[in-house]
Design an enzyme around this catalytic site. Structure first.
Site, mmCIF file in Angstrom:
data_model
loop_
_atom_site.group_PDB
_atom_site.id
_atom_site.type_symbol
_atom_site.label_atom_id
_atom_site.label_comp_id
_atom_site.label_asym_id
_atom_site.label_seq_id
_atom_site.Cartn_x
_atom_site.Cartn_y
_atom_site.Cartn_z
ATOM 1 N N ASP A 275 -23.994 -52.487 7.429
ATOM 2 C CA ASP A 275 -23.086 -51.528 8.033
ATOM 3 C C ASP A 275 -22.989 -51.897 9.517
ATOM 4 O O ASP A 275 -23.814 -52.652 10.048
ATOM 5 C CB ASP A 275 -23.588 -50.094 7.843
ATOM 6 C CG ASP A 275 -22.474 -49.066 8.087
ATOM 7 O OD1 ASP A 275 -21.394 -49.456 8.598
ATOM 8 O OD2 ASP A 275 -22.676 -47.877 7.788
HETATM 9 C C1 BGC Z 1 -19.544 -46.693 8.784
HETATM 10 C C2 BGC Z 1 -19.067 -47.537 7.622
HETATM 11 C C3 BGC Z 1 -17.792 -48.242 8.004
HETATM 12 C C4 BGC Z 1 -18.041 -49.071 9.247
HETATM 13 C C5 BGC Z 1 -16.834 -49.853 9.702
HETATM 14 C C6 BGC Z 1 -19.603 -47.477 10.087
HETATM 15 O O1 BGC Z 1 -19.767 -46.606 11.161
HETATM 16 O O2 BGC Z 1 -20.811 -46.160 8.488
HETATM 17 O O3 BGC Z 1 -18.886 -46.739 6.493
HETATM 18 O O4 BGC Z 1 -17.327 -49.019 6.943
HETATM 19 O O5 BGC Z 1 -18.438 -48.213 10.302
HETATM 20 O O6 BGC Z 1 -15.876 -49.025 10.243
#
Ligand code: BGC
Length: 787
Positions: A275
């Site tokens: 993530d």
């Molecule tokens: C989130 C993810 C997301 C990623 C990219 C993170 O803050 O937890 O779910 O895909 O950002 O935007």
């Protein structure tokens, strides 16, 4: 971060890849040749993303790749001189999240805002969910993205998790099957998905540094099970590890999770990515088998290069991840030279979201107010969100949509008239509230522009409900046929919901009480509509209105979808995929959940786990396997609405329940007949009760399969068959590190909800045991709940 020679060599990012359309032969990457040309530094660059503007300090690389699809969350690293383009990764669960407008470009790039994950799961209709996935995937492909960062599949452990709206259920079978259908649909377009957040990202508070202390059994049976089902059934191109630690190890740094379980046990062959800014030690992440680090930070590059040089990370491990990313790139539309149109069929998708949203709405109460009688023409509309309908949650789960149909517009589109006086009063009130918010954001921006950006990205408290005098309400009641009151809630990543967000505010309670009082005195009915992303308290007020419909956050066609249900054009057939507790503290997990704590927002994981604050730095999952209905049912705790509950405009009779053994499979069938006067669909649920379940410390029942009828006309029947494999009956035995099916007589319970069992069948099942690896054990003593 050292700039790669390969990167500097390139300007036209996609130029190196061959052109192809669907009919042309698939372009392939000669991996041996590519690998032979990569230096250690090239490889280290390739396994980390290209950064994120404003956060990674790597603006040259970001500039080049951001222009591919502006607003996408990230890209892979381009190796242009070798013809390896950057592929685009973009959120998210309710539809593609990219910028709707681009500098110097008059075209727009709006995406369809589909219903939130919770609503999709509430349809219990995997075919429909697959169609939604297919429509989302078409937007991914036609806007030039390659991998959708969805679906999000974490278990709704507690009602207050800020991201529950993106998630599917408190039950792993519903979560897994829903995700599998969604992935299958998206990937039909030959674009990828990223099933996330693997695993146990069940709270937002201190999400980057929280250590989830979970028993091996709860991990296997609850928190990993949904991923296992979805990954085996639908083969997502990528898996996204979560931010949190599990039992002392970051998930992205856990070889036990990312290699032993995911790949060795489940046979996963795709690419694993972090993530955004997740984890700390780049070399360790690579070693663990987390192939790609997003969006990429200078320290990660340094850590990987130094790791290989010092022998902490073998170059073979790094090569393995490079190859997995090459596999991903090879499959991508961008590498295959797909000529995207930037013109997905938004009109067709508006119809898909409208219909799917109506199917996932849950009728909670109906004293005859719904569907609207033919005599209902004038509707009095109360509640801020009736006029400003919430399509979905905030953060990466949001979508840059062109419009949201409010309930006001939905009613007008449906041929109803609404009170202009109320409309004008709400418009003035909304303008006043909006001006206050903008002033707050402007003040924050003066102090630090990043604050203002965050404020727009994160959920803002909704304004108090507007109040009316008894005279005003009496006048409205006389002029209208029925009242609809909408209650709204919004949440999103970085923050969990507050206790006050679960409960009704004073202004909401007063509005409902007064409107019900005045309308009932005038002989008129009141419908409450819930425009929410997670469960709320209902026990103290659900006796007041004549009907309650949970519309969830229903996407951009929300108002039209709601009116399709209110008017009876579509009979509601959604059922809850989570329990609605009387008080949120009734969920056993609330003892170990960060209720009203400082969210500790940490954008790029600079924090450390030095402090030891319970539920913030670490969370003990003491409820163990007793999550949701597994707890409420097994410990006889009263609820407001049970798991699996949902009413219809019609009634159904269940008959001829049968069980047939077919080798290792148990086929349960039941005939469902529409016995009412309205057409409708029924969800049928199959639970299992194990023999001697008291002794075995098992929940009284667990969902193992489900089905949904087609639209049944009054008097029409359909036989639904649900299949359970003997292996699905297993519990995880920690002492043996094995899935164990205890021999004995199992009960197969056919239900309309977890609390409404229509038929009980029995079958004698033989013992079985499947050994797995003894990994992910807690490092601390947990005081686990037992039956
Ligand atoms: C989130 C993810 C997301 C990623 C990219 C993170 O803050 O937890 O779910 O895909 O950002 O935007």
């Amino acid at each position: 971060m050292k700039k790669s020679v390969l990167f500097l060599a390139a300007a036209a990012l996609a130029a190196g890849c061959a052109t192809a359309d669907k009919q042309s032969p698939k372009n392939t990457i000669n991996q041996d040749e590519v690998m032979s040309k990569l230096s250690l530094e090239d490889k280290a660059h390739f396994v980390i993303g290209t950064g994120m503007a404003g956060f990674s300090g790597n603006d040259a690389v970001i500039g080049a790749t951001r222009s591919l699809v502006p607003g996408a969350a990230g890209t892979t690293y381009p190796l242009d001189s070798l013809g390896i383009p950057a592929v685009v990764l973009a959120d998210g669960p309710a539809g593609l999240r990219i910028d709707a407008k681009r500098d110097g470009d008059s075209a727009t790039y709006y995406c369809t805002h589909f219903p939130i994950g919770t609503l999709l799961a509430s349809t219990w209709n995997t075919q429909l969910i697959e169609q939604v996935g297919q429509a989302i995937g078409e937007e991914v492909k036609e806007y030039g993205a390659d991998v959708l960062l969805a679906p999000a599949l974490n278990i709704m452990r507690n009602p207050l998790c800020g991201r529950n709206f993106e998630y599917y259920s408190e039950d792993p079978v519903v979560a897994g099957k829903t995700a599998a259908a969604y992935i299958t649909g998206v990937q039909k377009n030959d674009v990828g998905t990223s099933i996330k957040h693997f695993a146990a990202n069940n709270q937002e508070t201190n999400r980057m540094n929280n250590d989830a202390h979970i028993s091996q059994r709860a991990l296997r049976e609850i928190y990993l099970k949904g991923f296992e089902i979805a990954i085996k059934e639908s083969k997502p191109w990528t898996v996204m590890t979560s931010y949190n630690y599990i039992n002392g190890v970051y998930t992205s740094e856990s070889k036990d999770l990312v290699t032993t379980i995911l790949r060795d046990e489940w046979g996963y062959e795709g690419t694993v990515m972090t993530d955004w800014f997740g984890g700390k030690d780049g070399a360790k992440q690579m070693w663990a088998g987390n192939d790609m680090l997003q969006p990429g930070k200078a320290e990660q590059f340094d850590s990987i290069v130094a790791g290989v040089k010092s022998g902490k990370l073998s170059e073979a491990d790094l090569d393995r991840s490079v190859k997995r990313i090459l596999n991903l790139v090879e499959k991508s539309p961008r590498y295959q030279g797909y000529k995207y149109s930037n013109k997905p069929d938004l009109k067709a998708h508006a119809a898909v979201t409208r219909q799917s949203a109506a199917e996932g709405m849950v009728l909670m109460k109906n004293g005859g107010a719904l569907p609207f009688a033919k005599t209902v023409k004038n509707v009095a509309l109360y509640g801020n969100t009736s006029y400003d309908f919430i399509a979905g949650g905030t953060g990466s789960g949001n979508v840059n949509h062109a419009y949201v149909v409010s309930l006001l517009d939905g009613l007008k589109n449906g041929g109803y008239t609404v009170s202009d006086e109320l409309k004008n009063a709400y418009a003035a009130y909304a303008a006043e509230c909006k001006a206050k918010v903008e002033a707050e954001i402007a003040a924050a921006a003066k102090k630090d522009p990043k604050n203002a950006m965050l404020m727009r990205f994160m959920p803002r408290p909704l304004p108090a409900e507007k109040q009316f005098s008894a005279d005003e309400l009496t006048k409205q009641a006389a002029a209208s046929d029925i009242a609809v009151i909408t209650l709204g809630r919004i949440s999103g990543e970085f923050m969990d919901r507050k206790a006050a967000d679960f409960n009704l505010s004073d202004s909401e309670r007063q509005l409902i009480t007064q409107v019900c009082d005045v309308y009932h005195k005038a002989g008129k009915q009141v419908v409450v509509l819930l425009n929410i992303g997670g469960v709320i308290e209902t026990a103290s007020w659900n006796q007041l209105p004549d009907a309650i419909l949970c519309a969830w956050q229903a996407g951009q066609e929300g108002g039209n979808s709601v009116v399709d249900v209110l008017s009876g054009k579509q009979s509601p057939s959604g059922k809850f995929t989570m329990t609605w507790p009387v008080n949120f503290t009734d969920a056993y997990s609330s003892k170990n959940f960060p209720v009203d704590q400082d969210p500790r927002i940490d954008m790029t994981n600079q924090g450390s786990k030095s402090a030891n604050v319970k539920n913030v730095d670490y969370t003990d999952y003491e409820e163990d396997i007793y999550v949701g209905y597994r707890y409420f049912d097994s410990f006889d705790v009263p609820v407001s609405y049970p798991f699996g509950f949902g009413l219809s405009y019609t009634t159904f009779a269940y008959s001829d329940a049968k069980i047939v053994e077919n080798g290792d499979a148990y086929e349960v069938s039941v005939t469902v007949k529409n016995t009412g006067k309205h057409e409708g669909k029924e969800v049928v649920e199959l639970y299992i009760s194990a023999p001697d379940n008291q002794a075995a410390n098992k929940p009284v029942k667990e969902l193992k399969a489900y089905g949904k009828t087609k639209q049944l006309a009054p008097g029409e029947s359909e036989t639904i068959t649900m299949t359970v494999q003997a292996a699905d009956l297993a519990s995880f035995d920690e002492s043996a590190s094995a899935w164990v099916v205890a021999a004995g007589e199992y009960q197969f319970l056919v239900g309309a909800s977890s609390a409404d069992i229509k038929a009980t069948l029995k079958a004698t099942v033989k013992a079985q045991q499947t050994k797995v690896n003894n990994v992910l054990a807690p490092q601390t003593q947990l005081n686990l709940l037992k039956r």
